[in-house]
Design a protein around this motif. Structure first.
Motif, PDB file in Angstrom:
ATOM      1  N   ALA A   1       0.913  -1.252   0.042  1.00 48.97           N
ATOM      2  CA  ALA A   1       0.082  -0.075  -0.052  1.00 48.97           C
ATOM      3  C   ALA A   1       0.958   1.333  -0.082  1.00 48.97           C
ATOM      4  N   GLY A   2       1.988   1.152   0.565  1.00 50.13           N
ATOM      5  CA  GLY A   2       3.040   2.226   0.339  1.00 50.13           C
ATOM      6  C   GLY A   2       2.738   3.257   1.596  1.00 50.13           C
ATOM      7  N   GLY A   3       3.260   4.326   1.440  1.00 46.75           N
ATOM      8  CA  GLY A   3       3.205   5.670   2.327  1.00 46.75           C
ATOM      9  C   GLY A   3       3.350   5.419   3.630  1.00 46.75           C
ATOM     10  N   LEU A   4       4.557   4.329   3.919  1.00 40.80           N
ATOM     11  CA  LEU A   4       4.971   3.966   5.396  1.00 40.80           C
ATOM     12  C   LEU A   4       6.217   4.985   5.586  1.00 40.80           C
ATOM     13  N   THR A   5       6.352   5.319   6.999  1.00 38.28           N
ATOM     14  CA  THR A   5       7.668   6.124   7.263  1.00 38.28           C
ATOM     15  C   THR A   5       8.593   4.767   7.285  1.00 38.28           C
ATOM     16  N   ARG A   6       9.940   5.452   7.360  1.00 40.17           N
ATOM     17  CA  ARG A   6      11.194   4.419   7.324  1.00 40.17           C
ATOM     18  C   ARG A   6      10.899   3.356   8.515  1.00 40.17           C
ATOM     19  N   GLU A   7      10.508   4.108   9.596  1.00 34.20           N
ATOM     20  CA  GLU A   7      10.473   3.257  10.911  1.00 34.20           C
ATOM     21  C   GLU A   7       9.344   2.053  10.720  1.00 34.20           C
ATOM     22  N   GLN A   8       8.020   2.348   9.925  1.00 36.41           N
ATOM     23  CA  GLN A   8       6.970   1.693   9.984  1.00 36.41           C
ATOM     24  C   GLN A   8       7.496   0.623   8.917  1.00 36.41           C
ATOM     25  N   ASP A   9       8.167   1.122   7.899  1.00 39.80           N
ATOM     26  CA  ASP A   9       8.571   0.124   6.822  1.00 39.80           C
ATOM     27  C   ASP A   9       9.605  -1.096   7.462  1.00 39.80           C
ATOM     28  N   GLU A  10      10.388  -0.602   8.325  1.00 38.44           N
ATOM     29  CA  GLU A  10      11.402  -1.420   9.043  1.00 38.44           C
ATOM     30  C   GLU A  10      10.808  -2.395   9.722  1.00 38.44           C
ATOM     31  N   GLN A  11       9.664  -1.798  10.328  1.00 36.21           N
ATOM     32  CA  GLN A  11       8.835  -2.883  11.327  1.00 36.21           C
ATOM     33  C   GLN A  11       8.005  -4.002  10.461  1.00 36.21           C
ATOM     34  N   MET A  12       7.630  -3.572   9.587  1.00 39.00           N
ATOM     35  CA  MET A  12       6.916  -4.536   8.588  1.00 39.00           C
ATOM     36  C   MET A  12       7.968  -5.600   8.317  1.00 39.00           C
ATOM     37  N   ARG A  13       9.067  -5.115   7.927  1.00 39.93           N
ATOM     38  CA  ARG A  13      10.039  -6.125   7.408  1.00 39.93           C
ATOM     39  C   ARG A  13      10.551  -7.034   8.552  1.00 39.93           C
ATOM     40  N   GLN A  14      10.493  -6.579   9.591  1.00 40.16           N
ATOM     41  CA  GLN A  14      10.787  -7.330  10.902  1.00 40.16           C
ATOM     42  C   GLN A  14       9.896  -8.359  11.078  1.00 40.16           C
ATOM     43  N   VAL A  15       8.566  -7.947  10.783  1.00 43.48           N
ATOM     44  CA  VAL A  15       7.329  -8.883  10.941  1.00 43.48           C
ATOM     45  C   VAL A  15       7.388  -9.909   9.950  1.00 43.48           C
TER      46      VAL A  15
END
Ligand code: ADP
Length: 437
Positions: free
Chosen positions: A255-269
């Motif tokens: 969906a995009g529109g994520l902050t760098r931090e959120q993006d990193e969190q998603m990758r960790q998930v």
């Protein structure tokens, strides 16, 4: 009386009459009475000598013939044990006797072959692991192997008994009735808590047997099928959660529109869910290999302290007790204790204490934590595959670690048990054979 005997007596009477007539004629012709008597007797003897020879010969033949007839009738009646002695007969009767003897020995051979065949069939039928029962058109048991007797807990021979008396199972009785009417059927029945597939089929080729009933014990098969189904249910259930996590993380990223931090969190998930799936697949494959006997242990004397020394890189615990040397596969021992330490951290909490000791030829390891312990009625079940105590549902893990540990310990000839300590927390106790034990 034999006709030949009658003929002999008649000819004697005729000869006596002829000699009498001859003597009378001689006296009439003026021959002296004494001389006439002598001549008449001589004529009688001359007539009788060949005639008696022929008659005796014929009588003997007749006797032989009678005897052979009697023996042949005996053979026809089934008395075939006694051989027919051909040397006792004469002339062409000898040949007939030989032919009858040939028939007798053929019948003997056929009877022997039939008996052997029957004995082989009986042996096969009784050696069958399945119950086999044959029923006559009048509902009597004609054949029943020992398995049938044990299924219905009956003793003594079942042959000759009424089928209803042996099989008291309504559905089987109905199936046999159908078979007597010419219809085949397969049914499932429970007898004494065991599951049977009961196959009933009519037999057209035999006047003695109208139907055959087979009792096939499918209890184990059913159990295996249930285990397989449970396994697949559990496995798909366990894999569904990380997959759902993965999907939602990927969708959020898409969906995009994520902050760098959120993006990193998603990758960790994503990373965590992937490792969860990887671990599940690894555990299932491990369990499968252990259960199917594909794992070969490389056993040697292993100092248990050294096993825990290696584990201390990834786990926190306090080591106590006196070192013991187990006769074990070092890598597998590490796998067992790593699972227990993992659990102590995940489900237990507080300080984890590992105590090594030995007794009765066994090396003993106790892994204790200070957590909430295990609900008492689930202490056994936690070793079942995919089993998790309800409150652990939110924690990572598929409930396979203890099942694997239990199998591995058993492969070593050891034992594992869990118990709650009075002071709180759970202890897992592993016993392995000592190297010098
Ligand atoms: P997992 O840890 O992957 O859930 P395991 O087979 O290792 O699976 O353990 C089965 C269950 O046993 C756990 O889900 C947990 O409920 C329970 N259990 C295991 N170890 C402990 C412990 N030290 N204290 C309390 N409960 C435990």
């Amino acid at each position: 009386m034999h006709p030949l005997r009658v003929l002999l007596y008649i000819s004697i009477v005729i000869a006596v009459a002829v000699a009498w007539g001859f003597g009378a004629a001689l006296t009439h012709a003026g021959v002296a009475r004494n001389a006439a008597v002598v001549l008449a007797v001589a004529a009688f003897v001359a007539f009788m000598i060949p005639w008696t020879g022929v008659s005796l010969w014929a009588l003997r033949r007749a006797r032989d013939f009678d005897e052979l007839t009697d023996r042949s009738v005996d053979v026809a009646d089934g008395q075939i044990e006694q051989p027919i002695a051909d040397h006792a007969y004469h002339g062409e009767l000898d040949e007939l006797a030989r032919a009858v003897e040939e028939i007798r020995s053929m019948v003997v051979r056929q009877r022997e072959a039939h008996d052997q065949h029957r004995a082989a069939m009986d042996e096969i039928v009784s050696a069958l692991g399945e119950g086999l029962l044959a029923v006559s058109p009048r509902g009597r048991v004609v054949v029943a192997n020992a398995r049938v007797a044990s299924i219905f807990r009956l003793s003594g021979s079942l042959v000759g008994r009424s089928f209803l008396e042996v099989v008291r199972q309504q559905s089987v009785v109905a199936a046999v009735d159908k078979a007597l009417g010419g219809a085949e059927s397969t049914d499932r029945v429970v007898i004494d808590e065991r599951q049977y597939e009961v196959r009933v089929f009519p037999v057209a080729a035999s006047p003695e047997i109208a139907a055959v009933v087979l009792f096939i014990d499918i209890t184990t098969l059913e159990r295996l099928q249930r285990i397989r189904k449970d396994f697949l249910d559990d496995f798909s259930h366990e894999v569904r959660t990380p997959l759902a996590g993965l999907r939602s993380a990927v969708e959020t990223l898409d969906a995009g529109g994520l902050t760098r931090e959120q993006d990193e969190q998603m990758r960790q998930v994503i990373g965590r869910q992937l490792s969860r799936i990887e671990r599940l697949v690894r555990d299932v494959s491990d369990l499968n290999n252990i259960e199917s006997g594909q794992i070969v242990l490389h056993r040697k004397p292993v100092a248990l302290r050294s096993v825990f020394a290696e584990l201390s890189d990834n786990h926190r615990f306090t080591l106590a007790g006196v070192d013991a040397t187990a006769y074990a596969d070092p890598a597998r021992a590490q796998q067992i204790f790593s699972n227990l330490l993992d659990n102590a951290r995940k489900h237990g909490g507080g300080d984890v204490v590992v105590e090594i000791g030995s007794a009765n030829g066994e090396a003993i390891v106790k892994v204790s934590d200070r957590g909430a312990g295990i609900p008492p009625d689930e202490v056994e079940r936690i070793f079942h595959r995919f089993y998790r105590v309800d409150r652990s549902r939110s924690l990572p893990g598929a409930g396979l670690g203890l099942a694997i540990a239990k199998h591995l310990v058993a492969l070593h000839g050891g034992s594992i048990r869990a118990y709650n300590r009075a002071e709180g927390g759970a202890t897992f106790e592993v016993r392995l054979p000592k190297a010098d034990g």
